[in-house]
Design an enzyme around this catalytic site. Structure first.
Site: not given
Length: 292
Positions: A37, A71, A98, A169, A173, A203
């Site tokens: 992360d 990163d 992810n 986005y 994707k 989320t």
């Protein structure tokens, strides 16, 4: 023996939400996990990474894990992350891509900086770890040590059907879905399967964008990812699987539809009638999310 006993995994963006759920479930199933992360807020500002907390949770369960703050869209940092898994645990079997964030805005209001940031994190952030993991698996195969390697990418219904207010986005994707198909074909010879999931969950990325009160939990996605990461899943590759709570759906994606060949170059005045006939012969497209 648990499903992933002895397997070594990297999960990117695993500090919160869906990624955290993936990392915990992989660990419950016996995997050793590199918890990645980068540690950024929804606005893109650096903050303390929650990866250490997830590692502590895994260790409290009796599992093995280490934190990583790379990163993933930085080519060299992605390489170092793959090396960390190999150096720490002795190899790499599973890559779960992810990591990502959103900059939701209508297309005509989207800035160049917003476009570049989202494409970079999602699309390059999938390519860079996959590129380095793939090179490792190819080298292993050439040395007679072929691994039952698994890649699980993260696409979205926005990339498959489109989503109003999420042009950037959605484009990222959709690119991940295309990358998945090509990687599955190219890397199969090295013992690697490559699939993608399109998860639905409440989320911090989805909260505030629309009503999430009835959305599934991040943990609902993790069992599907854990199975795709297993040796048992060796016959499944090049697939995009949408997950919405207790429902899983194998997405069909683009496919050749009705066609007509007149055996010569088309005249401009012939195109309109022909295309309208072909469109009428095929199924209606899935509606774009948010369309009215």
């Amino acid at each position: 023996m648990t499903l992933l006993e002895g397997r070594i995994a990297i999960v990117t963006g695993a500090g919160r939400g869906i990624g955290r759920a993936h990392a915990l479930e992989l660990a419950r199933q016996g995997a050793k996990v590199v918890v990645n992360d980068f540690g950024v807020s929804l606005g893109g500002e650096r903050e303390d990474s929650p990866a250490d907390a997830v590692v502590a949770e895994i260790r409290a369960l009796g599992g093995e894990a280490v934190a990583n703050g790379a990163d993933v869209a930085d080519f060299e940092q992605a390489a170092a992350m793959v090396d960390q898994a190999i150096d720490t645990f002795g190899g790499l079997d599973v890559l779960v891509n992810n990591a990502g964030f959103v900059r939701d805005r209508m297309l005509v209001n989207t800035s160049e900086e917003e476009w570049d940031a989202v494409i970079r994190v999602h699309l390059k952030g999938h390519f860079a770890p996959l590129r380095h993991a793939g090179a490792y698996w190819r080298a292993e195969a050439k040395e007679g040590r072929q691994r039952a390697a698994r890649v699980v990418n993260t696409s979205s219904g926005a990339g498959l059907q489109g989503s109003v207010g999420q042009a950037t986005y959605s484009a990222a994707k959709a690119g991940i879905a295309g990358l998945t198909l090509v990687a599955a074909q190219e890397m199969g010879r090295y013992g690697v399967t490559v699939n993608a999931v399109a998860p639905v969950a409440r989320t911090r990325m989805t909260e505030g964008a629309f009503d999430t009160s009835q959305m599934a939990e991040p943990e609902d996605n993790a069992p599907i990812v854990a199975w795709l990461a297993s040796e048992d899943a060796g016959d499944v590759t090049g697939r995009v699987i949408e997950i919405d709570g207790g429902q899983i759906c194998v997405e069909l994606g683009w496919a050749h539809g009705p066609k007509r060949d007149i055996g010569r170059r088309w005249r401009t005045d012939e195109v309109g009638p022909a295309l309208r006939d072909l469109i009428a012969e095929g199924p209606d497209p899935e509606p774009v999310y948010g369309a009215r």
